[in-house]
Design a protein around this motif. Structure first.
Motif, PDB file in Angstrom:
ATOM      1  N   ASP A 172      22.810 -20.129  21.060  1.00  0.00           N
ATOM      2  CA  ASP A 172      22.453 -20.624  22.395  1.00  0.00           C
ATOM      3  C   ASP A 172      22.694 -22.111  22.636  1.00  0.00           C
ATOM      4  O   ASP A 172      22.054 -22.700  23.501  1.00  0.00           O
ATOM      5  CB  ASP A 172      21.006 -20.263  22.737  1.00  0.00           C
ATOM      6  CG  ASP A 172      20.929 -19.383  23.974  1.00  0.00           C
ATOM      7  OD1 ASP A 172      21.976 -19.149  24.610  1.00  0.00           O
ATOM      8  OD2 ASP A 172      19.825 -18.929  24.305  1.00  0.00           O
TER       9      ASP A 172
ATOM     10  N   THR B 269      27.753 -20.769  22.519  1.00  0.00           N
ATOM     11  CA  THR B 269      27.689 -19.762  23.579  1.00  0.00           C
ATOM     12  C   THR B 269      29.083 -19.510  24.152  1.00  0.00           C
ATOM     13  O   THR B 269      29.476 -18.353  24.348  1.00  0.00           O
ATOM     14  CB  THR B 269      26.703 -20.195  24.679  1.00  0.00           C
ATOM     15  OG1 THR B 269      25.398 -20.335  24.095  1.00  0.00           O
ATOM     16  CG2 THR B 269      26.661 -19.179  25.814  1.00  0.00           C
TER      17      THR B 269
ATOM     18  N   GLU C  85      21.251 -10.219  23.035  1.00  0.00           N
ATOM     19  CA  GLU C  85      20.789  -9.568  24.261  1.00  0.00           C
ATOM     20  C   GLU C  85      21.105 -10.405  25.498  1.00  0.00           C
ATOM     21  O   GLU C  85      21.575  -9.882  26.505  1.00  0.00           O
ATOM     22  CB  GLU C  85      19.294  -9.290  24.168  1.00  0.00           C
ATOM     23  CG  GLU C  85      18.960  -8.190  23.181  1.00  0.00           C
ATOM     24  CD  GLU C  85      17.466  -8.036  22.935  1.00  0.00           C
ATOM     25  OE1 GLU C  85      16.653  -8.723  23.611  1.00  0.00           O
ATOM     26  OE2 GLU C  85      17.115  -7.229  22.053  1.00  0.00           O
ATOM     27  N   LYS C  86      20.855 -11.699  25.415  1.00  0.00           N
ATOM     28  CA  LYS C  86      21.064 -12.598  26.556  1.00  0.00           C
ATOM     29  C   LYS C  86      22.523 -12.592  27.014  1.00  0.00           C
ATOM     30  O   LYS C  86      22.803 -12.594  28.214  1.00  0.00           O
ATOM     31  CB  LYS C  86      20.639 -14.012  26.178  1.00  0.00           C
ATOM     32  CG  LYS C  86      20.797 -15.019  27.290  1.00  0.00           C
ATOM     33  CD  LYS C  86      20.281 -16.385  26.845  1.00  0.00           C
ATOM     34  CE  LYS C  86      20.429 -17.423  27.931  1.00  0.00           C
ATOM     35  NZ  LYS C  86      19.913 -18.735  27.478  1.00  0.00           N
ATOM     36  N   HIS C  87      23.447 -12.550  26.051  1.00  0.00           N
ATOM     37  CA  HIS C  87      24.867 -12.649  26.391  1.00  0.00           C
ATOM     38  C   HIS C  87      25.629 -11.339  26.204  1.00  0.00           C
ATOM     39  O   HIS C  87      26.859 -11.331  26.286  1.00  0.00           O
ATOM     40  CB  HIS C  87      25.518 -13.780  25.587  1.00  0.00           C
ATOM     41  CG  HIS C  87      24.903 -15.109  25.885  1.00  0.00           C
ATOM     42  ND1 HIS C  87      25.114 -15.784  27.073  1.00  0.00           N
ATOM     43  CD2 HIS C  87      24.037 -15.873  25.171  1.00  0.00           C
ATOM     44  CE1 HIS C  87      24.431 -16.905  27.071  1.00  0.00           C
ATOM     45  NE2 HIS C  87      23.773 -16.995  25.930  1.00  0.00           N
ATOM     46  N   ARG C  88      24.897 -10.241  25.952  1.00  0.00           N
ATOM     47  CA  ARG C  88      25.489  -8.910  25.813  1.00  0.00           C
ATOM     48  C   ARG C  88      26.651  -8.913  24.813  1.00  0.00           C
ATOM     49  O   ARG C  88      27.769  -8.474  25.130  1.00  0.00           O
ATOM     50  CB  ARG C  88      25.942  -8.381  27.176  1.00  0.00           C
ATOM     51  CG  ARG C  88      24.826  -8.240  28.190  1.00  0.00           C
ATOM     52  CD  ARG C  88      25.268  -7.789  29.577  1.00  0.00           C
ATOM     53  NE  ARG C  88      26.563  -8.235  30.056  1.00  0.00           N
ATOM     54  CZ  ARG C  88      26.824  -9.427  30.608  1.00  0.00           C
ATOM     55  NH1 ARG C  88      25.877 -10.298  30.760  1.00  0.00           N
ATOM     56  NH2 ARG C  88      28.042  -9.730  31.027  1.00  0.00           N
TER      57      ARG C  88
ATOM     58  N   LYS D 195      17.925 -12.287  20.243  1.00  0.00           N
ATOM     59  CA  LYS D 195      17.776 -12.851  21.595  1.00  0.00           C
ATOM     60  C   LYS D 195      19.125 -13.310  22.145  1.00  0.00           C
ATOM     61  O   LYS D 195      19.446 -13.064  23.306  1.00  0.00           O
ATOM     62  CB  LYS D 195      16.798 -14.028  21.575  1.00  0.00           C
ATOM     63  CG  LYS D 195      15.362 -13.625  21.376  1.00  0.00           C
ATOM     64  CD  LYS D 195      14.471 -14.842  21.309  1.00  0.00           C
ATOM     65  CE  LYS D 195      13.043 -14.459  20.986  1.00  0.00           C
ATOM     66  NZ  LYS D 195      12.187 -15.640  20.789  1.00  0.00           N
TER      67      LYS D 195
END
Length: 154
Positions: A41, A46, A82-85, A79
């Motif tokens: 992140d 990212t 999930e956040k960025h698939r 996390k």
């Protein structure tokens, strides 16, 4: 220092789903794009992960699995995934042992874990090494080009 043509060191680490990923299990099956990155992140990490995500199908079509490794724990990876698939596994190298085996240098005056990508063919041989902190998405483009060349010579 590991070099192109060397056998990639084997390792076993846990994925975000609690499964075990073992590099040796990929041998004879598929190539692996193994990328070490500093931290979940953060802006560069990212951008890199999302670029791999956006081109993941291309990597699959080229017979390769993408695998990311950092020293973040499994919960952080979960996390981030999930956040960025993210469709590929992130592995938790909490003690940095795999990073050491791959001789990934530290960056920015030794303050950050480095960003290095290895393309490992289906025989477990390192075909490409790219070390750059600033060119996060270059890792993706370069790895894809190497796999395309490997596909042409196969």
């Amino acid at each position: 220092m590991l070099q192109v043509g060397d056998q990639a060191p084997d390792f076993t680490l846990k994925t975000t789903t609690g499964d075990t990923f073992r590099l040796a299990d990929q041998r004879g099956q598929r190539s692996v794009v193994l990328y070490f990155y500093p931290k979940d992140d953060t802006p560069g990490c990212t951008a890199q992960a999302c670029s791999f995500r956006d081109q993941y199908e291309d990597f699959q079509d080229l017979g390769a699995e993408v695998v990311g490794i950092s020293s973040d724990d499994e919960q952080s990876h979960q996390k981030f995934t999930e956040k960025h698939r993210l469709p590929f596994p992130l592995l938790a190298d909490a003690g940095g042992q795999v990073r050491k085996r791959y001789e990934v240098p530290r960056a920015l005056l030794g303050l950050l874990p480095g960003r290095v990508t290895f393309v490992i063919d289906k025989n477990g041989v390192i075909q490409y090494i790219f070390n750059s902190m600033s060119g996060a998405t270059d890792h993706v483009r370069n790895a894809k080009q190497v796999l395309e060349k490997l596909a042409q010579t196969a």
